[in-house]
Scaffold this motif. Structure first.
Motif, PDB file in Angstrom:
ATOM      1  N   SER A  50       5.092 -10.211   1.040  1.00  8.65           N
ATOM      2  CA  SER A  50       3.699  -9.790   0.922  1.00  8.65           C
ATOM      3  C   SER A  50       2.774 -10.997   0.887  1.00  8.65           C
ATOM      4  O   SER A  50       1.705 -10.999   1.510  1.00  8.65           O
ATOM      5  N   LYS A  86       1.381  -5.268   5.683  1.00  9.88           N
ATOM      6  CA  LYS A  86       1.193  -5.599   4.263  1.00  9.88           C
ATOM      7  C   LYS A  86       0.869  -4.348   3.450  1.00  9.88           C
ATOM      8  O   LYS A  86       1.359  -4.191   2.326  1.00  9.88           O
ATOM      9  N   GLU A  90      -0.161 -12.149   3.550  1.00 10.70           N
ATOM     10  CA  GLU A  90      -1.517 -12.451   3.088  1.00 10.70           C
ATOM     11  C   GLU A  90      -1.958 -13.835   3.566  1.00 10.70           C
ATOM     12  O   GLU A  90      -3.110 -14.024   3.986  1.00 10.70           O
TER      13      GLU A  90
END
Length: 200
Positions: A91, A141, A95
Motif C-alpha cells: 500500500s 490501492k 502511495e
C-alpha cells in the motif's frame, strides 16, 4: 530536458519491474543517453512562438514530482515479512508511486493550449501514458486498503497491478516522443523548471 524526462520514466518503470519481481536489489543507475548533436554551422534552432517559454516552463513544472521519484527507494517487502506486513508495504509503495504520477497528470491536464503544436502533442502523449497508469494505481490501492488485514489474494492482486504498471511505463520514452520538437527545447532552455529537470 529530454534526457531528464527519459531517465525519470525509465526509473519508474525499472523500479516497478523490480518490485513486482520481488527483487531487493537496488536498480543500477541508467547511463545517460547521448546528447543530441550540435546544430551544423550556419543552422539555427526554431524560434520560440510568443508565450511558448512560459508554457514550456509550466510543462516542465508538471513533471517535477515524477522526476524527483527516487527509484532506489521503491523496494518490495521482505520475503520474511508477514502477509499483513506485505499488505501494508505494498500500500505504501502504491502511495509513493501515485504521489509522483498523480501530480503530473493533474498539472498536465490543467495546461492551456500550447502556443506551438508540438507542445499539445507532447502533452497528449504524456497524458495518454500517465493517466491510465494513475487510474490503475488508485484503483489497486483502494482495493488493497479495503481488504482484510493479511489478505493474500489482495496482496497478489496488487503485485499484478505493479506488473501491469511497469509494463505500461517501460514503453514510456519521452526522449523519443519529444524528438523533432526543437521549438520546445528552444523555448525551455532558459526556463527555471526545465533547468531544474536537467539537473536530475
Amino acid at each position: 530536458m529530454r534526457r531528464s524526462l527519459s531517465l525519470a520514466g525509465a526509473g519508474v518503470a525499472l523500479a516497478l519491474a523490480l518490485t513486482a519481481c520481488g527483487s531487493a536489489d537496488k536498480p543500477s543507475t541508467a547511463a545517460p543517453s547521448p546528447s543530441s548533436p550540435a546544430p551544423a554551422p550556419g543552422s539555427s534552432a526554431a524560434a520560440p512562438a510568443a508565450g511558448a517559454g512560459a508554457w514550456v516552463n509550466d510543462f516542465c513544472g508538471s513533471l517535477t514530482e515524477l522526476a524527483n521519484l527516487d527509484a532506489s527507494k521503491i523496494q518490495p517487502p521482505a520475503d520474511t515479512a508477514s502477509m499483513a506486513e506485505k499488505q501494508k508495504a505494498m500500500s505504501q509503495l502504491l502511495e509513493t508511486i501515485g504521489g509522483a504520477i498523480s501530480p503530473a497528470v493533474e498539472k498536465l491536464s490543467k495546461l492551456p493550449a500550447s502556443p506551438v503544436a508540438a507542445g499539445d502533442e507532447a502533452k497528449k502523449t504524456f497524458l495518454d501514458t500517465l493517466k491510465p497508469v494513475d487510474d490503475q494505481i488508485k484503483a489497486a490501492k483502494q482495493k488493497l486498503d479495503a481488504a482484510p488485514a493479511g489478505d493474500a489474494q489482495a496482496v497478489a492482486a496488487a503485485a499484478l497491478a505493479f506488473q501491469s504498471v511497469g509494463t505500461a511505463l517501460s514503453s514510456f520514452d519521452p526522449e523519443k516522443q519529444l524528438k523533432g520538437a526543437p521549438e520546445l527545447e528552444a523555448a525551455g532552455k532558459d526556463q527555471p523548471n526545465c533547468k531544474a529537470l536537467d539537473k536530475k
